[in-house]
Scaffold this active site. Sequence first.
Site, PDB file in Angstrom:
ATOM      1  N   HIS A   1     -36.644 -65.392  -3.343  1.00 45.48           N
ATOM      2  CA  HIS A   1     -35.875 -64.248  -2.826  1.00 45.48           C
ATOM      3  C   HIS A   1     -36.714 -63.343  -1.934  1.00 45.48           C
ATOM      4  CE1 HIS A   1     -37.390 -61.933  -6.452  1.00 45.48           C
ATOM      5  NE2 HIS A   1     -37.376 -60.955  -5.570  1.00 45.48           N
TER       6      HIS A   1
ATOM      7  N   SER B   1     -42.361 -58.968  -7.250  1.00 45.16           N
ATOM      8  CA  SER B   1     -41.714 -60.274  -7.127  1.00 45.16           C
ATOM      9  C   SER B   1     -42.644 -61.319  -6.548  1.00 45.16           C
ATOM     10  CB  SER B   1     -40.485 -60.168  -6.221  1.00 45.16           C
ATOM     11  OG  SER B   1     -39.357 -59.774  -6.932  1.00 45.16           O
ATOM     12  N   GLY B   2     -42.558 -62.510  -7.091  1.00 42.81           N
ATOM     13  CA  GLY B   2     -43.377 -63.608  -6.594  1.00 42.81           C
ATOM     14  C   GLY B   2     -44.752 -63.684  -7.215  1.00 42.81           C
TER      15      GLY B   2
ATOM     16  N   ASP C   1     -35.951 -69.765  -8.298  1.00 41.06           N
ATOM     17  CA  ASP C   1     -36.488 -68.691  -7.465  1.00 41.06           C
ATOM     18  C   ASP C   1     -37.966 -68.941  -7.161  1.00 41.06           C
ATOM     19  OD1 ASP C   1     -36.719 -66.364  -6.046  1.00 41.06           O
ATOM     20  OD2 ASP C   1     -36.527 -65.013  -7.768  1.00 41.06           O
TER      21      ASP C   1
ATOM     22  N   GLY D   1     -41.596 -54.854  -5.943  1.00 40.31           N
ATOM     23  CA  GLY D   1     -42.832 -55.121  -5.225  1.00 40.31           C
ATOM     24  C   GLY D   1     -43.709 -56.138  -5.923  1.00 40.31           C
TER      25      GLY D   1
END
Length: 350
Positions: free
Chosen positions: A153, A298-299, A201, A296
Site C-alpha cells: 500500500h 508501514s512497510g 500487502d 509512517g
Amino acid sequence: MLLDIGILLVTLLGSANAVHGYSPLYRACSYNRCIYYAQIVQQSTSSSQTAAYLYQRCRCSAYGVPLYTRPSTQTTSTPVNNQASTIPVSPSQCGTSSITGSAATYLSNQRERIVGGVNTQECEFPWAVLVTADGSQCGGSIIDSTHIVTAAHCMVNGNSIKQASSVRVGAGSSNRNNLRYYNVRTVSVHPSYNPSTFENDAAVLTLQSPLPTNNPCIKPICLPSTRLNVQTGTKCTVAGWGLTQEFSGFAPSALQEATVPIFNKDTCRQAYGSNIITDVKICAGFQNGGIDACKGDSGGPLMCAEGDNWVLTGIVSFGNGCAVPNYPGVYAYVPNLKNWIESITNGIGK
C-alpha cells in the site's frame, strides 16, 4: 443507482459536518467505515475528496500515509559506490546485530513496559530503512544487497503502481538525518494485493545499484523459513520512524523500537472480521493497547527470532488507530509470502 449515489453523498456530507465539529464518532470510526471511505477515495467521484478528509481522521487508517495526501518536497541524494560488492546473505550472516546479540536472548530479556517505543541505538537494526515516494513515508527492510521489502500500500496510488523514479530508500543509520538515499530501478507489488482488505500487502524494491558493504549500519535481515510458526505470546520487535502518537504529527529522527507479543488470531479476527484476518496476516500487540506501530511505519519490519537470528516475520500493514485497546497491529505474514518475495529477488517473478 441514482438513489444509491444520493444516499452516499448525503452520508458523506453529513459525516463531514460531524468531523468538522470534531464529533468523537468519526475520530474513532469503525474499521469497516474506514475501509468504505478508502474505497471511495480510489474512485473518481465528486465525493472522493470528502471521503479522503474523513479517511484521514479515522483511527483505523493504514499505518502508512493516507490514500489522499498532499505531496511535499523531498531532497534526496544519489547512490554512491556503484561498484559495491553484494551483501552476504548466508543464514549465519543475515539477521545479526552487534548491538542486540542473539535475537532470542534479546527478546527474552525485554520487559513489556515500553509505551510508544524507545530510541534504538545506532546500527541496532541495520536492515531497517526509510522509504519515500511522492512525498510519503514508509519503512522497509534490507533482504540482500539490491532488494528492499516494504508494504504494497506504500507503493500504489489508486490502481497504479508508483513510478520507480519517485521512490528513494534511505539506509545506513538509525538517525533519519544521517541516512543516505538510493535510487530504485523497479517496484514489484504482489500481484494479488487487495487495497480494500490489505491482503498480500507486500512489495519488493530493486535498487539501481548494490548497497555498500563498508557501513556497519547496512546489513540484511533473514527471511524466515516457510515452516516458521510463531505462537501466541511470542515476543517480537517492530521498528520505524513513524508517528510516536496517533494525532501528534511528530515523526522522530531516531529509529524507534517496541517489543510486542503475537496476538491471538481468533481474538484478532473478532476485532477486524474473519474475512480480513487471513493466513497471510498476523497480529501483534497488547489487549490493553499502548504499544504499536503508527502512521509512517508501514512497510517496516516486525522482527522475531529464529534461533539466534532476527527474521522478517511481518510487514507493518494496518490497524484500527495506533495502540488502541482490543485492536492490535496487523502485519503481512512473511513466511506465507516468502516464495513470491524470492521469485522477485531471484529475477523470475514480476
